[in-house]
Scaffold this active site. Structure first.
Site: not given
Ligand code: GAL
Length: 695
Positions: A141, A180, A331, A379
């Site tokens: 991405r 982000e 998040e 992930e």
């Molecule tokens: C963030 C991101 C998410 C996911 C997450 C995993 O930085 O916005 O999409 O990747 O990390 O910790």
């Protein structure tokens, strides 16, 4: 799309939305105004990864866990526009409808952080180029170039489709632009824009040469095109301007989508973006990005290890300070991540503590990342709330407990906010200027900031972190460690604050540079020298600690030491160096004087924690900061949120042993119910107590 909204927690307007709603009066369509839950609790959910048959089970489990929101869509471009110009949004509407049936409101992400393969193969010029000249390829991405006009056009198209379709959807409460913002690009288009940006700023190449002092090493430029765009150790003026350019580019990247959403969506729907990078990231000025949004949100991860309450708390306060308003954590770590050196899990109860700490510091919305483990993709190991089989993981129970507690508190928290009479100044220009050349790798300006924060928070339990140019008159005490870049305008603003009765403390490395990142000719603190009535004669990076003593107490200077000269009458010296490197021996380590109705002080050294604590206590006392603290044992974080009638104290025990907090008077125990004179906290336990607001 008729939906009856019914939230588990009372549906009241969150503070952050009220500004948006106020503006909504003009120009918005006649849609019924529905706002989000008082405290939103939810998760990132990726329906596009799963057959629709499993959605129902996921959503039912979310509802049973007491959640009231989901965030969807932010990586779903290939499912929303499988080929250029063919839009398939029905599934998203079904997902939003299904969420509504389970009383989950929706935050809709625009999918522009993850362009689809057709896009990158048809328009390879939209791909980002790294600093070595390597063009990105598909398969991850963030492979797009943020400046690309073509990419921005394609973003506008998909976002317009989404905004037209869901901009009046009663169950969509807000939008998240992208995800982000992270990577800048070194492609030809970005370089061209950088040159145009410089031309706009300086007008003439001579002016740029003058401010950057390019006669140094024969850097003098004849044309804009000769100017390099790099992040290595370049000219300090160039490097600072590059960061400002990156900020402006992300801001316009965001505005490109913001304008489309605002054109089509009800104004009751907020627009935000989730700012990442563990809070302190400084790839660009995040306060400026936040300025255009209705609601600020950020992503709170711990990574390896455990919660560091001061550093983590300071991060929330930094985010809150960008607009001085409550915020969301879009998040939050569900136990563990998958990207840390050791992706250990937070202990049982610690995720709950992390959430409560966010709420204590001013968060009105929390979303876990993520709901369910993705079966494939980069992930797979990441923490989640349900597993790949759709069954609850161990953390599910903690989320349920959390939502039960929040349901008891949500109404009371509604309309409350943090209040502080003490501010720390955080300034991106200064962050960058010092990071470009730290001079000593022992000088970690974030560690210095957190040291100050720690000492001040222990005394006050509430510290704001704000930009130097923000309104300061509400603060009794303003403290600025590492305020390296001080322009004439900043100096005027700070002097006005002091003259009107404020107490300003400058910390090490202050006022060394002007806004072009050139040295101030007055020496430190530059345009504040005359207000201070003293100047820094010399700075030293310390290998060994140096003794200090005086009216403020005895202790050690560590890491950094500056001494002062040319003291005007009336300037006091509350701290001097003892015998150390010869240069510093007996010299002033701090100076202070009255100015107008206030005081200006400069502490030239980083200090050991014990002395720092003593001095912070004195600053707070001398500045007349009112005491709102609730005495609590070490290891218990105390956060206060104040409303018109009631103030709430959130108590978080970050230690693993249980403790008892004796209250100074009878207060209401919100979680346990009833009046109480003490709160028992288990290891990692949380308590919430309230009493009528005292002003
Ligand atoms: C963030 C991101 C998410 C996911 C997450 C995993 O930085 O916005 O999409 O990747 O990390 O910790």
């Amino acid at each position: 799309m008729k939906r009856v909204l019914c939230f588990l927690f009372a549906a009241v307007s969150i503070g952050a939305l009220s500004a948006g709603l106020a503006r909504a009066e003009t120009g918005s369509r006649a849609a019924p105004v529905k706002s989000g839950p008082a405290i939103a609790l939810g998760s990132a959910w990726y329906p596009e990864q799963w057959p629709e048959a499993v959605w129902e089970k996921d959503l039912a489990l979310m509802e049973a866990a007491g959640m009231n929101m989901v965030r969807v869509g932010e990586f779903a471009w290939s499912s929303l526009e499988p080929e250029e110009g063919r839009f398939t949004l029905d599934w998203l509407e079904r997902a939003i409808d299904a969420a509504a049936k389970h009383h989950l409101v929706v935050v809709l992400g625009t999918p522009t952080d993850a362009p689809p393969a057709w896009l990158t193969s048809k328009y390879p010029e939209t791909l980002r180029v790294d600093e070595t000249g390597r063009r990105m390829q598909h398969g991850s991405r963030r492979q797009f170039s943020y400046t690309s006009a073509k990419y921005r056009e394609l973003c506008r198209t998909i976002v317009e489709q989404l905004a037209q379709r869901f901009g009046h959807d009663a169950n969509v409460i807000g939008w998240q632009i992208g995800n982000e913002y992270t990577e800048d690009s070194f492609d030809a288009e970005s370089i061209r824009l950088f040159h145009a940006w410089l031309k706009e700023k300086y007008g003439s190449i001579e002016q740029l040469n003058r401010q950057w002092v390019t006669a140094y090493w024969s850097q003098t430029y004849d044309t804009w095109e000769q100017i390099p765009m790099s992040t290595g150790r370049g000219n300090p003026g160039l490097m600072l301007d590059y960061k400002r350019f990156v900020t402006d580019q992300w801001r316009s990247f965001q505005k490109n989508q913001l304008d489309v959403i605002r054109r089509h969506a009800d104004r009751r729907q907020f627009v935000t973006t989730n700012l990442g990078g563990l809070g302190w990231a400084n790839r660009f000025n995040r306060r400026e990005i936040a300025a255009d949004l209705d609601l600020i949100s950020w992503d709170n991860y711990v990574g390896s290890g455990h919660i560091e309450p001061y550093r983590n708390g300071a991060t929330h306060d930094l985010v809150r300070g960008w607009r001085r308003q409550n915020f969301w954590v879009m998040e939050i770590q569900p136990g563990f991540v998958d990207w840390a050196g050791v992706s250990n899990s937070l202990d049982k109860g610690e995720t709950r503590a992390l959430v409560w700490s966010a709420i204590g510091h001013g968060a009105d919305g929390i979303a876990f990342w993520q709901w369910r483990s993705a079966l494939n993709g980069q992930e797979q190991y990441h923490g989640a709330i349900v597993g790949p089989d759709g069954k609850p993981l161990p953390l599910y129970g903690e989320v349920k407990q959390l939502s039960g507690d929040l349901a008891k508190v949500a109404q009371l928290l509604s309309g409350t906010k943090s209040e502080s009479e003490v501010a720390l100044l955080h300034d991106y220009d200064s962050r960058w200027a010092i990071d470009f050349n730290r001079f000593s790798n022992r000088y970690d300006q974030l560690a210095v900031l957190v040291d100050y924060y720690h000492a001040l928070r222990d005394r006050t339990q509430s510290v704001d972190i704000v930009d130097p140019l923000s309104p300061l008159e509400g603060y009794k005490l303003v403290v600025a460690p590492s305020l390296n870049v001080v322009s004439e305008a900043t100096a005027r603003h700070l002097v006005r604050y002091v003259e009107q009765g404020g107490h300003l403390v400058l910390g090490p490395r202050s006022g060394m540079k002007n806004e072009f990142n050139a040295l101030n000719v007055q020496r430190q603190p530059g345009p504040l020298v005359s207000a201070l009535g003293a100047r820094v004669e010399q700075f030293y990076a310390l290998l060994d600690d140096a003794p200090v003593s005086g009216a403020w107490g005895d202790g050690k200077a560590t890491v950094w030491a500056e001494y002062f000269s040319e003291l005007e009458p009336g300037v006091l010296v509350p701290l001097r160096y003892g015998k150390c490197n010869g240069w510093l021996d007996g010299q002033p380590a701090a100076v202070t004087r009255k100015l107008g109705k206030g005081t200006i002080t400069y502490l030239g050294a980083a200090l050991d924690p014990a002395l720092m604590a003593r001095i912070a206590e004195q600053w707070v006392r001398d500045a007349g900061v009112p005491d709102h603290t609730l005495p609590a044992p070490a290891g218990v974080e105390v956060c206060r949120r104040v409303g018109a009638d009631r103030e709430l104290y959130v108590l978080i025990n970050h230690a693993s042993k249980s403790v008892r907090v004796e209250l100074p008077e009878e207060m209401q125990d919100v979680l346990q119910g009833g009046p109480t004179r003490a709160v028992e906290l288990d290891g990692r336990g949380v308590g919430v107590i309230s009493r009528p607001t005292r002003k």
